[in-house]
Design a protein around this motif. Sequence first.
Motif, PDB file in Angstrom:
ATOM      1  N   UNK A 157      -4.561 -20.022 -33.340  1.00  0.00           N
ATOM      2  CA  UNK A 157      -3.586 -18.941 -33.207  1.00  0.00           C
ATOM      3  C   UNK A 157      -2.510 -19.394 -32.232  1.00  0.00           C
ATOM      4  N   UNK A 191       4.628 -23.506 -36.041  1.00  0.00           N
ATOM      5  CA  UNK A 191       3.932 -23.732 -37.309  1.00  0.00           C
ATOM      6  C   UNK A 191       4.116 -25.132 -37.886  1.00  0.00           C
ATOM      7  N   UNK A 194      -4.324 -26.348 -45.687  1.00  0.00           N
ATOM      8  CA  UNK A 194      -4.324 -25.379 -44.595  1.00  0.00           C
ATOM      9  C   UNK A 194      -3.836 -24.053 -45.147  1.00  0.00           C
ATOM     10  N   UNK A 195      -4.123 -22.993 -44.422  1.00  0.00           N
ATOM     11  CA  UNK A 195      -3.680 -21.647 -44.779  1.00  0.00           C
ATOM     12  C   UNK A 195      -3.101 -21.002 -43.534  1.00  0.00           C
ATOM     13  N   UNK A 196      -1.955 -20.361 -43.683  1.00  0.00           N
ATOM     14  CA  UNK A 196      -1.313 -19.693 -42.555  1.00  0.00           C
ATOM     15  C   UNK A 196      -1.159 -18.206 -42.868  1.00  0.00           C
ATOM     16  N   UNK A 197      -1.569 -17.364 -41.948  1.00  0.00           N
ATOM     17  CA  UNK A 197      -1.358 -15.923 -42.064  1.00  0.00           C
ATOM     18  C   UNK A 197      -0.529 -15.445 -40.882  1.00  0.00           C
ATOM     19  N   UNK A 198       0.316 -14.434 -41.105  1.00  0.00           N
ATOM     20  CA  UNK A 198       1.051 -13.859 -39.977  1.00  0.00           C
ATOM     21  C   UNK A 198       0.092 -13.101 -39.073  1.00  0.00           C
ATOM     22  N   UNK A 199       0.418 -13.037 -37.797  1.00  0.00           N
ATOM     23  CA  UNK A 199      -0.468 -12.351 -36.855  1.00  0.00           C
ATOM     24  C   UNK A 199       0.326 -11.950 -35.623  1.00  0.00           C
ATOM     25  N   UNK A 251      -1.713 -17.539 -37.586  1.00  0.00           N
ATOM     26  CA  UNK A 251      -3.142 -17.812 -37.582  1.00  0.00           C
ATOM     27  C   UNK A 251      -3.320 -18.887 -38.638  1.00  0.00           C
ATOM     28  N   UNK A 277      -5.532 -21.800 -40.488  1.00  0.00           N
ATOM     29  CA  UNK A 277      -6.910 -22.197 -40.761  1.00  0.00           C
ATOM     30  C   UNK A 277      -6.924 -23.496 -41.543  1.00  0.00           C
TER      31      UNK A 277
END
Lengths: 99, 99, 99
Positions: free
Chosen positions: A12, A18, A33-38, A57, A59
Amino acid sequence: MSKASRKLLTVVAEASLESRLVSLVHQAGAKGHTVSPAHGEGPRGQRFGDMSGGNIRLETVVPSDVAEIIIEGLESDYFPYYAVSCWLSDVEVVRDDRY
Amino acid sequence: MSKASRKLLTVVAEASLESRLVSLVHQAGAKGHTVSPAHGEGPRGQRFGDMSGGNIRLETVVPSDVAEIIIEGLESDYFPYYAVSCWLSDVEVVRDDRY
Amino acid sequence: MSKASRKLLTVVAEASLESRLVSLVHQAGAKGHTVSPAHGEGPRGQRFGDMSGGNIRLETVVPSDVAEIIIEGLESDYFPYYAVSCWLSDVEVVRDDRY
């Protein structure tokens, strides 16, 4: 079906990091990879992402040696300078050639 | 308090697959699911979701036999055709009648 | 590098509960948290967040005793009244003073 063990590394950080973090992860050997907003808050009231368009975030599911390389990169280039959190967990994957 | 063991199944796929994946998960026996927006990149430079409104990260907490059924469905109907990633981990839940 | 064991607690709830849940988590002793937007569906067809601007997925990495305190708070003040899901998993952290 047969499964393989991998590490799930979750990082995080502020969103402005990023592209650098994605480079770190792939240069270490991650295949995806995977990116989520947070958004959120860390120790000492550090508010991740308030000034920079939020938080991410990120992963990645990797072999444990790749996770170690990524963490070493975080320790040398990110932890001293940025509000970055990360944690590791054990996961199983089905298509092990992808991770 | 007493806890029960479950599997957390995380699936990353293009957003256009959401309703089909949600159906798969619930038909397999899951009682709930959570979807978060995401973006990322998989093996061979597959960029999830660039053309279709992004990516989703779908999570469901289920008994291990339900996880197996979902994975079988992913293997037969999704893995050959789509850039779909998934991984499994062990979790504990408190209200076990919900999962 | 040395790692320390922690619990990752993930809570899914309607977005309107975010500030209350963040207070619960920090009052229990968590030093940080991460919130991601989400949507989904729970048991009995409960659609999280349809009426209230969606759902949140709140994560916090904490010692196990802090996780227990948070879960007790969820059990007494949230589970009876709201569609709240939560699960616990084991994680490792590098900078253990942060969690």
